[in-house]
Design a protein around this motif. Structure first.
Motif, mmCIF file in Angstrom:
data_model
loop_
_atom_site.group_PDB
_atom_site.id
_atom_site.type_symbol
_atom_site.label_atom_id
_atom_site.label_comp_id
_atom_site.label_asym_id
_atom_site.label_seq_id
_atom_site.Cartn_x
_atom_site.Cartn_y
_atom_site.Cartn_z
ATOM 1 N N ALA A 241 -59.131 21.535 -2.994
ATOM 2 C CA ALA A 241 -59.951 20.928 -4.044
ATOM 3 C C ALA A 241 -60.865 19.872 -3.432
ATOM 4 N N ASP A 242 -60.323 19.084 -2.541
ATOM 5 C CA ASP A 242 -61.099 18.038 -1.887
ATOM 6 C C ASP A 242 -62.302 18.627 -1.149
ATOM 7 N N THR A 243 -62.077 19.745 -0.442
ATOM 8 C CA THR A 243 -63.174 20.312 0.355
ATOM 9 C C THR A 243 -64.282 20.914 -0.487
ATOM 10 N N VAL A 244 -64.066 21.109 -1.792
ATOM 11 C CA VAL A 244 -65.193 21.552 -2.616
ATOM 12 C C VAL A 244 -65.700 20.394 -3.472
ATOM 13 N N GLY A 245 -65.369 19.174 -3.062
ATOM 14 C CA GLY A 245 -65.978 18.008 -3.691
ATOM 15 C C GLY A 245 -65.270 17.508 -4.942
#
Ligand SMILES: Nc1ncnc2c1ncn2[C@@H]1O[C@H](COP(=O)(O)OP(=O)(O)O)[C@@H](O)[C@H]1O
Ligand SMILES: [Mg+2]
Lengths: 372, 536
Positions: A241-245
């Motif tokens: 989730a973090d890596t898609v902002g």
């Protein structure tokens, strides 16, 4: 949740209903008993349902919430406190006081949710300990204030409990009328027995009705909206989730506060809908049973509701058997014991966890703080 | 190079420190339009750190980033996506329980949100309540699936948008990751060690896709430490070592030997030197072995083979085809459900590890940190884990510190373990040195069989070279070696005979040299032996 689990739930509910019908059938028609059981089940399942929904929101975003019990207790107390205080102002018009009470209860739950969020998300305290803090704090504060406010001579209320505004009124949903109307198209008399028996089921108080509405709203939110997709992603694989902002911390905070608000509404049930009074420790483990319902329901809103109904049905059995006290065969008399009812949720949950009736899978990151 | 393409991304003087580590030291890097730029370096060289900075997951301590010549600040992945940067991470960033479409739309749920994504930065109280309500809009699953289908058709990336990601093979999951970037209209694609988890065929597929993408104007940064791949796909190569860029080259100007030397900083012997094997009597015999995995599903499904003294039997196969369970059953770590295992004439089926170890089995486990070492114990204690209960290490139940100390110092010396002292916790050592501790403990005993599972996974070239030499030395001393590896190159370099495992079965056992790399790759991917041109 898979069909096996729902089937299992349906069978247990039918079994519990059957016990009461079997005992009381010589005195009351089975249909009437069934409807009465259903009405009681829906009523007593209310705090379990709301507590379980609280757990679903928190744990779907991977924050374990064992503080539901405390959140409900605190909400029950402060909601009630607000209601009786408002009642001294509004006098004998109960509705404004009751509504204020419900709002305060919900907000109290939200504040305790925020506390859990700060502890477990920001400070990364072990989530079991964070939840225990919430529980201890709620027991302490409510017990202390209850004594200080109502049993001390020089308190605001002068050492006695002021007049309570009563409980939220019953809402008569018009379903039986509609059924009666449809029925009269086919029969001469409009099947009054059926419509009458049905009446009980649809005569419910507002929080009970709201709880059921919230089950479906929660299902929609979690499985069909952007918020739900993000929440589930954060609970399953926060780094993805973090890596898609997506801001993992924010999503968790909001869900835990939502969980607190729901538990708060569950708390309001105790002092503003079920009985018009507060007693220390009155939630009596319902928050933990709600947690069991959430696990039983495989972390889904509808599943949790179904599980809450099973536990509610066990309680309803005990309540309804009291009407037929003299008819109970001696060998069955243990069914009236409250400890049987108290045990049911835990026994069934253990059975579920063995995996006999479908897999029980928590969100993959459940309980783990997120480290960048 | 004539007519140089324009530079789409440039990093200047990037420095990044982690507590105690200078992960990037004044790194310069640039990427031209439509090229495949390989970033090569050993584990820990700082490649992922640099990429994570470009993608906004870390912030650089010093240095600047330019995209299309403009200086940019990339504070989080949303910024990176906004600037057209997409990244496929070393460990996939996919939610296994979601569908392909859900994974791809996550974070970009509104159709056509694409790369123009970022809403203007405003404090939450000004963002307005109604903006928040977008969160409650119904997901447009159908439309998103349709768009994914269109993109996958356009780029030749076959994938079913409605499949659950956890059910898909790794190669397809990787396509989902690439699609995720393309869905967000990325024109700069970072692939961090994408081939580590692929079969040779899947890797070939990936290279084809990469070339397709560059033909459409996508620029690619490709990270790897496999030298063959570098030469096959790179337009340009940048080599990193210990946080610094140590050189630039192109495939035309260099070869494997040169690249390896640049990576490691000294000459490396890539080819393991070994004489012909001299097999003796059978040491390990496995017959119709059946083992279930942790979910109780068959993982090893009727496997038979034998290993002789003085030979290496390499078990090749893609991860997850039963090799792990096979090794665990042989070493006594997992109960088999049927079959027979004999070690030097003793029946060892479902015996606990200690008696098996005492007969003469050494084990280099797949997961060195969980099964090979007690990370919180000192190096010295880890070196006696097999023998601590026997003299000289233990007398009447009391540990003998003198003997333990002597043993540790001797093994640290002869196996070249780089540790400040025998009394630091094993967890503090680098991966290569941790593996050397295990090798020292296992090989210094009097053994008949060595089971080595993925013995060089994640190690640097220097350590790999060392461990390969040790394995061959063991073989030459007449020890039977069962080597299990997902690295085909490792299997080819060390084995005398090769057994290919696929879906819990051994589909072929051949002498090394009998089949080409490609043929073995096909067998590993499940092609029937007859189709590969092998008559059994
Ligand atoms: N989050 C982190 N915290 C501390 N150290 C890190 C972190 N990420 C990477 N490192 C260290 O930085 C160095 C470079 O790591 P990395 O960029 O992952 O290397 P590579 O991708 O080239 O294998 C290593 O020494 C690693 O241990
Ligand atoms: Mg890396």
């Amino acid at each position: 949740m898979d069909w096996k689990r729902y089937l299992f739930i349906a069978l247990i509910i039918i079994a519990l209903f059957s016990v009461v019908i079997f005992v009381g059938k010589t005195q009351t028609p089975p249909l009437v008993i069934a409807m009465s059981m259903l009405a009681t089940t829906l009523m007593v399942a209310t705090p379990l349902t709301l507590g379980a929904l609280s757990g679903v929101f928190c744990e779907t975003s991977a924050v374990i919430n064992i503080g539901i019990e405390g959140m409900m207790l605190a909400a029950a107390f402060f909601g009630w406190l607000a209601a009786i205080y408002m009642n001294t102002i509004f006098g004998y018009e109960p509705m404004p006081s009751l509504i204020t009470g419900v709002v305060v209860a919900v907000l109290t739950g939200g504040i305790f949710g925020l506390l859990l969020a700060v502890l477990s998300i920001t400070f990364k305290v072990d989530q079991i300990i964070g939840g225990t803090v919430v529980n201890m704090l709620a027991i302490g504060i409510t017990g202390f204030l209850n004594r200080q406010l109502f049993f001390e001579k020089n308190s605001v209320f002068g050492g006695q409990v002021p007049h309570a505004p009563g409980t939220l009124p019953i809402i008569h949903l018009p379903v039986p009328k509609v059924v009666g109307g449809v029925c009269s198209l086919f029969t001469a008399d409009g099947c009054p027995t059926f419509a009458n028996a049905l009446g009980k089921v649809f005569d419910q108080r507002p929080i009970a009705i709201l709880a059921i509405v919230l089950v479906f709203v929660s299902h929609y939110v979690i499985f069909h909206t952007r918020w739900g997709l993000r929440t589930r992603a954060v609970g399953e694989h926060p780094r993805a989730a973090d890596t898609v902002g997506i801001n993992v911390t924010r999503v968790r905070y909001i869900n835990v506060v939502i969980g607190g608000l729901l538990a708060g509404l569950g708390g309001a049930y105790f002092t503003l809908e079920s009985v018009p009074s507060f007693e220390p420790l009155m939630t009596n483990g319902r928050g933990f049973i709600a947690l069991a319902a959430m696990i039983f329901g495989n972390w889904t809103p509808i599943g949790s509701w179904a599980a809450a109904l099973v536990f509610g049905a066990a309680q309803a059995m005990q309540i309804n058997l009291q009407f037929f006290r003299d008819l109970i065969p001696p060998a069955w008399s243990f069914l009236q014991q409250s400890y049987i009812v108290g045990l049911t949720p835990y026994l069934l949950t253990m059975l579920i966890l063995t995996g006999i009736v479908g897999k029980t899978v928590p969100p993959a990151a459940d309980g783990q703080p997120y480290e960048k | 190079m004539s007519a140089e393409k324009r530079i789409v991304l440039q990093a200047k003087g990037i420095t990044k420190r982690f507590p105690g580590v200078l992960a990037n030291n004044k790194v310069n890097f640039d990427l031209r339009e439509g090229e495949i730029h390989v970033l090569l370096g050993e584990n820990g060289a700082g490649k992922s750190t640099l990429m994570n900075i470009l993608y906004g997951l870390y912030q650089q301590d010093e240095g600047e980033i330019f995209i299309d010549g403009q200086p940019v600040r990339i504070q989080d992945p949303t910024d990176a996506i906004h600037h057209g940067v997409g990244m496929v991470h070393q460990h996939f960033m996919l939610v296994p329980v979601f569908t392909v479409a859900e994974n791809i739309m996550l974070g970009a749920e509104r159709l056509h949100q694409g790369s123009q994504g970022r809403e203007p930065e405003r404090p939450w109280w000004k963002r307005g309540f109604f903006n928040g309500l977008q969160n409650l809009e119904r997901l447009e699953r159908k439309q998103v699936s349709a768009r994914i289908r269109a993109i996958s058709r356009q780029y030749g990336l076959e994938v079913d948008p409605d499949a659950i990601v956890g059910d898909l093979p790794v190669g397809v999951q990787q396509r989902v990751e690439i699609l995720k970037a393309l869905y967000r209209q990325a024109n700069i694609l970072i692939l961090d060690e994408p081939t580590a988890v692929l079969t040779p065929q899947e890797a070939e597929d990936l290279f084809r896709i990469m070339r397709d993408l560059t033909a459409r104007g996508v620029s690619i940064i490709f990270i790897t430490h496999k030298l063959k791949e570098v030469l096959a796909v790179a337009d340009r190569i940048t080599v990193m070592r210990a946080g610094e860029v140590v050189g630039h080259t192109t495939p035309q100007e260099s070869d494997e030997q040169q690249l390896a030397a640049m990576m490691v900083g000294r000459e490396v012997i890539l080819q393991v030197e070994k004489a012909d094997a001299n097999p003796g009597e059978v040491v390990l015999e496995v017959n119709d072995l059946r083992v279930n995995d942790s979910r109780d599903l068959p993982a090893v499904d009727g496997v038979s083979f034998s290993v002789r003294a003085g030979e290496v039997l390499g078990v090749a196969g893609v991860q997850g085809n039963g090799q792990t369970e096979l090794a665990e059953a042989v070493t006594g770590l997992r109960k088999a459900v049927g079959g027979a295992i004999r070690l030097a004439g003793h029946d060892i089926l479902n015996k606990p590890p200690r008696p098996i170890t005492e007969i003469g089995m050494a084990h280099i486990p797949e997961d060195r940190q969980r099964h090979g070492l007690v990370l919180s114990y000192t190096v010295a204690d880890n070196l006696i884990l097999c023998d601590y209960y026997k003299p000289p290490f233990s007398q009447r139940g009391v540990l003998q510190n003198q003997a333990i100390d002597e043993n540790a110092r001797r093994l640290i010396e002869s196996y070249d373990v780089r540790t400040p002292s025998p009394y630091v916790p094993a967890g503090k050592l680098s991966g290569g040195n941790q593996q050397k501790v295990i090798v020292a403990r296992e090989l210094s005993r009097n053994i008949k069989l060595l089971v080595a599972s993925q013995p060089t996974r994640g190690l640097d070239v220097g350590s790999i070279e060392y461990i390969h030499k040790e394995i061959i030395a063991m073989r030459d001393r007449g020890i039977a070696v069962l080597l299990i590896s997902a690295e085909l190159d490792e299997i080819l370099a060390l084995s005398d005979r090769i057994a290919v495992m696929y879906r819990g079965q051994i589909v072929a056992v051949v002498n090394n040299g009998q089949l080409t790399r490609e043929q073995l790759g096909l067998l590993m991917a499940g092609s029937p032996p007859a189709e590969v041109g092998l008559s059994l």
